[in-house]
Write a protein that holds these residues in place. Structure first.
Motif, PDB file in Angstrom:
ATOM      1  N   TYR A 139       0.834  -1.203   0.000  1.00  0.00           N
ATOM      2  CA  TYR A 139       0.000   0.000   0.000  1.00  0.00           C
ATOM      3  C   TYR A 139       0.872   1.258   0.000  1.00  0.00           C
ATOM      4  O   TYR A 139       0.602   2.225  -0.723  1.00  0.00           O
ATOM      5  CB  TYR A 139      -0.899  -0.031   1.236  1.00  0.00           C
ATOM      6  CG  TYR A 139      -1.784   1.188   1.378  1.00  0.00           C
ATOM      7  CD1 TYR A 139      -1.617   2.100   2.425  1.00  0.00           C
ATOM      8  CD2 TYR A 139      -2.805   1.424   0.455  1.00  0.00           C
ATOM      9  CE1 TYR A 139      -2.433   3.199   2.557  1.00  0.00           C
ATOM     10  CE2 TYR A 139      -3.631   2.540   0.579  1.00  0.00           C
ATOM     11  CZ  TYR A 139      -3.430   3.431   1.636  1.00  0.00           C
ATOM     12  OH  TYR A 139      -4.240   4.514   1.763  1.00  0.00           O
TER      13      TYR A 139
ATOM     14  N   PHE B 279       2.604   1.486  -3.666  1.00  0.00           N
ATOM     15  CA  PHE B 279       1.792   1.806  -4.854  1.00  0.00           C
ATOM     16  C   PHE B 279       0.616   2.742  -4.539  1.00  0.00           C
ATOM     17  O   PHE B 279       0.010   3.309  -5.464  1.00  0.00           O
ATOM     18  CB  PHE B 279       1.241   0.521  -5.473  1.00  0.00           C
ATOM     19  CG  PHE B 279       2.311  -0.412  -5.941  1.00  0.00           C
ATOM     20  CD1 PHE B 279       2.677  -1.523  -5.193  1.00  0.00           C
ATOM     21  CD2 PHE B 279       2.979  -0.173  -7.128  1.00  0.00           C
ATOM     22  CE1 PHE B 279       3.664  -2.374  -5.617  1.00  0.00           C
ATOM     23  CE2 PHE B 279       3.972  -1.034  -7.567  1.00  0.00           C
ATOM     24  CZ  PHE B 279       4.327  -2.147  -6.804  1.00  0.00           C
ATOM     25  N   GLY B 280       0.219   2.847  -3.252  1.00  0.00           N
ATOM     26  CA  GLY B 280      -0.846   3.772  -2.879  1.00  0.00           C
ATOM     27  C   GLY B 280      -2.231   3.347  -3.350  1.00  0.00           C
ATOM     28  O   GLY B 280      -3.111   4.170  -3.478  1.00  0.00           O
ATOM     29  N   LYS B 281      -2.419   2.035  -3.610  1.00  0.00           N
ATOM     30  CA  LYS B 281      -3.738   1.554  -4.061  1.00  0.00           C
ATOM     31  C   LYS B 281      -4.347   0.644  -2.998  1.00  0.00           C
ATOM     32  O   LYS B 281      -3.641  -0.152  -2.362  1.00  0.00           O
ATOM     33  CB  LYS B 281      -3.600   0.783  -5.385  1.00  0.00           C
ATOM     34  CG  LYS B 281      -3.179   1.676  -6.548  1.00  0.00           C
ATOM     35  CD  LYS B 281      -3.165   0.880  -7.857  1.00  0.00           C
ATOM     36  CE  LYS B 281      -2.804   1.762  -9.038  1.00  0.00           C
ATOM     37  NZ  LYS B 281      -2.804   0.998 -10.314  1.00  0.00           N
ATOM     38  N   GLU B 282      -5.668   0.752  -2.854  1.00  0.00           N
ATOM     39  CA  GLU B 282      -6.373   0.002  -1.822  1.00  0.00           C
ATOM     40  C   GLU B 282      -6.264  -1.512  -2.014  1.00  0.00           C
ATOM     41  O   GLU B 282      -6.299  -2.272  -1.073  1.00  0.00           O
ATOM     42  CB  GLU B 282      -7.853   0.405  -1.788  1.00  0.00           C
ATOM     43  CG  GLU B 282      -8.125   1.791  -1.260  1.00  0.00           C
ATOM     44  CD  GLU B 282      -7.863   1.882   0.244  1.00  0.00           C
ATOM     45  OE1 GLU B 282      -7.955   0.836   0.900  1.00  0.00           O
ATOM     46  OE2 GLU B 282      -7.569   2.983   0.734  1.00  0.00           O
ATOM     47  N   LYS B 283      -6.178  -1.948  -3.278  1.00  0.00           N
ATOM     48  CA  LYS B 283      -6.188  -3.408  -3.506  1.00  0.00           C
ATOM     49  C   LYS B 283      -4.959  -4.081  -2.910  1.00  0.00           C
ATOM     50  O   LYS B 283      -4.994  -5.281  -2.639  1.00  0.00           O
ATOM     51  CB  LYS B 283      -6.281  -3.711  -4.995  1.00  0.00           C
ATOM     52  CG  LYS B 283      -5.061  -3.281  -5.821  1.00  0.00           C
ATOM     53  CD  LYS B 283      -5.248  -3.670  -7.277  1.00  0.00           C
ATOM     54  CE  LYS B 283      -4.024  -3.306  -8.134  1.00  0.00           C
ATOM     55  NZ  LYS B 283      -4.235  -3.718  -9.540  1.00  0.00           N
ATOM     56  N   TYR B 284      -3.873  -3.342  -2.709  1.00  0.00           N
ATOM     57  CA  TYR B 284      -2.681  -3.957  -2.103  1.00  0.00           C
ATOM     58  C   TYR B 284      -2.831  -4.128  -0.605  1.00  0.00           C
ATOM     59  O   TYR B 284      -1.973  -4.749   0.044  1.00  0.00           O
ATOM     60  CB  TYR B 284      -1.447  -3.114  -2.416  1.00  0.00           C
ATOM     61  CG  TYR B 284      -1.098  -3.105  -3.877  1.00  0.00           C
ATOM     62  CD1 TYR B 284      -1.404  -2.005  -4.692  1.00  0.00           C
ATOM     63  CD2 TYR B 284      -0.491  -4.214  -4.464  1.00  0.00           C
ATOM     64  CE1 TYR B 284      -1.099  -2.026  -6.036  1.00  0.00           C
ATOM     65  CE2 TYR B 284      -0.187  -4.223  -5.803  1.00  0.00           C
ATOM     66  CZ  TYR B 284      -0.486  -3.132  -6.595  1.00  0.00           C
ATOM     67  OH  TYR B 284      -0.175  -3.153  -7.916  1.00  0.00           O
TER      68      TYR B 284
ATOM     69  N   ASP C 260      -2.053   7.605   5.383  1.00  0.00           N
ATOM     70  CA  ASP C 260      -3.291   8.189   4.848  1.00  0.00           C
ATOM     71  C   ASP C 260      -3.356   9.695   5.110  1.00  0.00           C
ATOM     72  O   ASP C 260      -3.946  10.437   4.305  1.00  0.00           O
ATOM     73  CB  ASP C 260      -4.494   7.495   5.473  1.00  0.00           C
ATOM     74  CG  ASP C 260      -4.637   6.053   4.999  1.00  0.00           C
ATOM     75  OD1 ASP C 260      -5.287   5.257   5.697  1.00  0.00           O
ATOM     76  OD2 ASP C 260      -4.094   5.736   3.909  1.00  0.00           O
TER      77      ASP C 260
ATOM     78  N   MET D 254     -10.094  -1.212 -15.152  1.00  0.00           N
ATOM     79  CA  MET D 254      -9.303  -0.161 -14.504  1.00  0.00           C
ATOM     80  C   MET D 254      -7.882  -0.148 -15.066  1.00  0.00           C
ATOM     81  O   MET D 254      -7.301   0.920 -15.299  1.00  0.00           O
ATOM     82  CB  MET D 254      -9.286  -0.388 -12.991  1.00  0.00           C
ATOM     83  CG  MET D 254     -10.637  -0.200 -12.314  1.00  0.00           C
ATOM     84  SD  MET D 254     -10.611  -0.669 -10.568  1.00  0.00           S
ATOM     85  CE  MET D 254      -9.395   0.491  -9.961  1.00  0.00           C
ATOM     86  N   ASP D 255      -7.300  -1.341 -15.307  1.00  0.00           N
ATOM     87  CA  ASP D 255      -5.937  -1.411 -15.847  1.00  0.00           C
ATOM     88  C   ASP D 255      -5.877  -0.868 -17.282  1.00  0.00           C
ATOM     89  O   ASP D 255      -4.858  -0.294 -17.691  1.00  0.00           O
ATOM     90  CB  ASP D 255      -5.425  -2.855 -15.811  1.00  0.00           C
ATOM     91  CG  ASP D 255      -5.204  -3.332 -14.392  1.00  0.00           C
ATOM     92  OD1 ASP D 255      -5.021  -2.466 -13.504  1.00  0.00           O
ATOM     93  OD2 ASP D 255      -5.216  -4.563 -14.163  1.00  0.00           O
TER      94      ASP D 255
END
Length: 545
Positions: A73, A76-81, A135, A411-412
């Motif tokens: 997280y 990469f700063g993405k929630e999925k990680y 955050d 999204m990708d």
């Protein structure tokens, strides 16, 4: 006759029978106790193995997932990680509770366990605090606290605890195994003793029975001799009294004897006739049985011949597949060498020119050098992906929802879809999901959808339709587009070969469909394609659920 000896033998045999019955009862009781012991120690062995597995989950489910999710997280700063991080927080308490319950049942001292569980909870709170700092964009504080590497200290504490628990569980396992083997050995001893006593007892009883039969035959012979003696005496008396009627009596005896012989002969003839009839019936039955056996043998021979034909066909198909694979491997080796040599040669040439160029030319040459090096890196990565698929196609199977996966893929590919005005339409109502390898399925869909966008028709916006259906024992994924299409009569045999390209107006390496085919085969599936020039292309991926 010695009747007192017979009584003694009878009492002896009664005692032997009583002893055998008593041993059988003892054997039943001991066997029941041994079974209980065996079941108890099997449970202890399984429980010990379960504790090892659950303790190992402290590292995998909690410590590792917290670090992996938080670092992914932060990187990469993405929630999925954050998925591993959320799983660790969700499963932490249940894993700790399961281990605590079993260790308490085993009377294991829980002081170190409570210390480790407190450390785990503290580390989870610490990771939650780090996430809040990230955050709130307090990255300096996040980096300062993250650099303390408390997870490593927690890992060391976990390893000390795990070694002690593993040693404790190994001791339980060894004790349970020893009791298990002792119970089995005890059972063997009882069975051997029972065998050693029962066999002589049965032999003695058989001998005694044979003797009783012999005595009964002797008594029968004595009774016959006595009857014969009385008959002889009566005959003598009758001969003395009936001297005058002896001749008539003898004649009557002779006539009676002849009548008996005739009757006996008639009975023998009747018996022989019945025996002949019985033998004829047996022969008829045997003939029927032979005919049925012949029919079964013929049926089995046909079945064996059919199986041999199937095996020969499978061998031929496997041989053909191996030959195709060898050809692809040779093609792959040649193209790889060619594609790797070209970027390297350009890098060397640019390096030689760089020595004589001015500053502006140097900048241009450096840009070229970086571009060429990037191209070389891309080729190496592609080759590595293929080698990974060839070397090992064993991954974790998981339940996949087609709708959720396609939303992630959208999204990708969002940038490409916006630039080209592409529309992605899907319907998974007939087959909502599948159990398979997630990374392979994602790669297959991304390659097919990105190809549909890349090779779009210049006169219309791309329309890509994805459908799922059930076909026999397969889940069928259909990906259709309205793009350029191709002439399958020309390219079908080379469609899935390595570096095969059929449209040269756009950039590409010709590896996408080769990767798709390789991944579909690795999943035990198959692929079908339909295409028409200027109308579009349809791919059907059939995967086993």
């Amino acid at each position: 006759m010695n009747f007192s000896g017979l009584k003694l033998r009878g009492k002896f045999l009664t005692g032997v029978v009583f002893l055998v019955v008593l041993l059988i009862i003892i054997d039943v009781v001991i066997t029941r106790d041994n079974n209980r012991t065996i079941q108890t120690n099997r449970f202890l062995q399984k429980q010990a193995e379960q504790v090892k597995v659950n303790v190992s989950q402290f590292a995998i489910v909690i410590i590792h997932n917290l670090d992996l999710g938080l670092r992914g997280y932060a990187l990469f700063g993405k929630e999925k990680y954050l998925y591993p991080y959320n799983v660790a927080l969700k499963d932490k308490d249940s894993v700790i509770a399961v281990v605590e319950k079993i260790l308490a049942e085993q009377n294991y001292p829980l002081q170190e366990f409570h210390q480790l569980s407190d450390s785990l909870n503290a580390y989870a709170s610490f990771c939650t605090h780090l996430k809040a700092l990230y955050d709130n964009n307090k990255k300096d504080e996040f980096l300062r606290l993250g650099d303390q590497d408390r997870g490593y200290d927690l890992w060391l504490q976990y390893e000390v605890f795990a070694r002690k628990v593993y040693a404790f569980e190994d001791q339980i396992n060894e004790t349970a195994t020893a009791k298990y083997n002792a119970a089995i050995n005890k059972n063997y001893v009882v069975q051997i003793v029972l065998f050693l006593i029962c066999v002589p007892a049965l032999l003695i009883m058989a001998r005694h029975t044979l003797r009783k039969f012999a005595i009964a035959e002797d008594l029968k012979t004595l009774a016959l001799e006595k009857a014969q003696l009385l008959a002889d005496q009566n005959a003598t008396l009758e001969e003395m009294v009936r001297v005058r009627t002896e001749e008539i009596y003898l004649q009557n005896q002779e006539l009676q004897h002849r009548n008996n012989e005739v009757a006996t002969q008639n009975e023998e003839l009747t018996a022989q006739q019945e025996e002949i009839t019985s033998q004829r019936d047996q022969l008829a039955t045997q003939n029927e049985m032979l005919s049925e056996a012949k029919r079964i043998i013929e049926s089995k021979n046909k079945e064996i011949e059919h199986k041999n034909d199937i095996l020969e066909q499978q061998v031929e198909e496997r041989t053909k597949h191996l030959l195709e694979y060898n050809q692809q491997l040779e093609q792959f080796t040649f193209i790889s060498a060619h594609n790797l040599r070209a970027p390297v040669a350009r890098i060397l040439g640019l390096g030689g020119i760089l020595r004589y160029a001015n500053s502006e030319e140097e900048k241009m040459i450096i840009d070229k050098l970086i571009s060429t090096t990037t191209e070389l890196d891309t080729v190496v990565k592609d080759l590595n992906d293929i080698l990974v698929l060839r070397k090992d196609n064993i991954s974790i199977l998981s339940e996949i929802d087609f709708g959720e996966e396609l939303e992630l893929i959208k999204m990708d590919l969002e940038k490409e879809m916006i630039e080209t005005g592409a529309i992605l339409d899907y319907d998974f109502s007939r087959a909502p999901g599948i159990r398979t390898i997630k990374s392979y399925l994602d790669s297959i869909l991304i390659n097919l959808i990105s190809n549909a966008i890349k090779y779009r028709h210049p006169g219309r916006s791309p329309l890509i339709q994805v459908r799922s259906d059930l076909v026999d024992s397969y889940v069928c994924l259909t990906v259709s587009d309205n793009g350029l299409g191709m002439d399958l009569s020309l390219y079908k045999e080379k469609l899935f070969t390595l570096y095969g390209r059929f449209h040269n107006h756009v950039e590409g390496k010709g590896m996408g469909l080769y990767l798709v085919m390789t991944q579909v085969v690795a999943l035990g599936g198959k692929i079908e394609v339909e295409s028409e020039v200027d109308r579009g292309t349809t791919f059907k991926i059939l995967l086993k659920d």
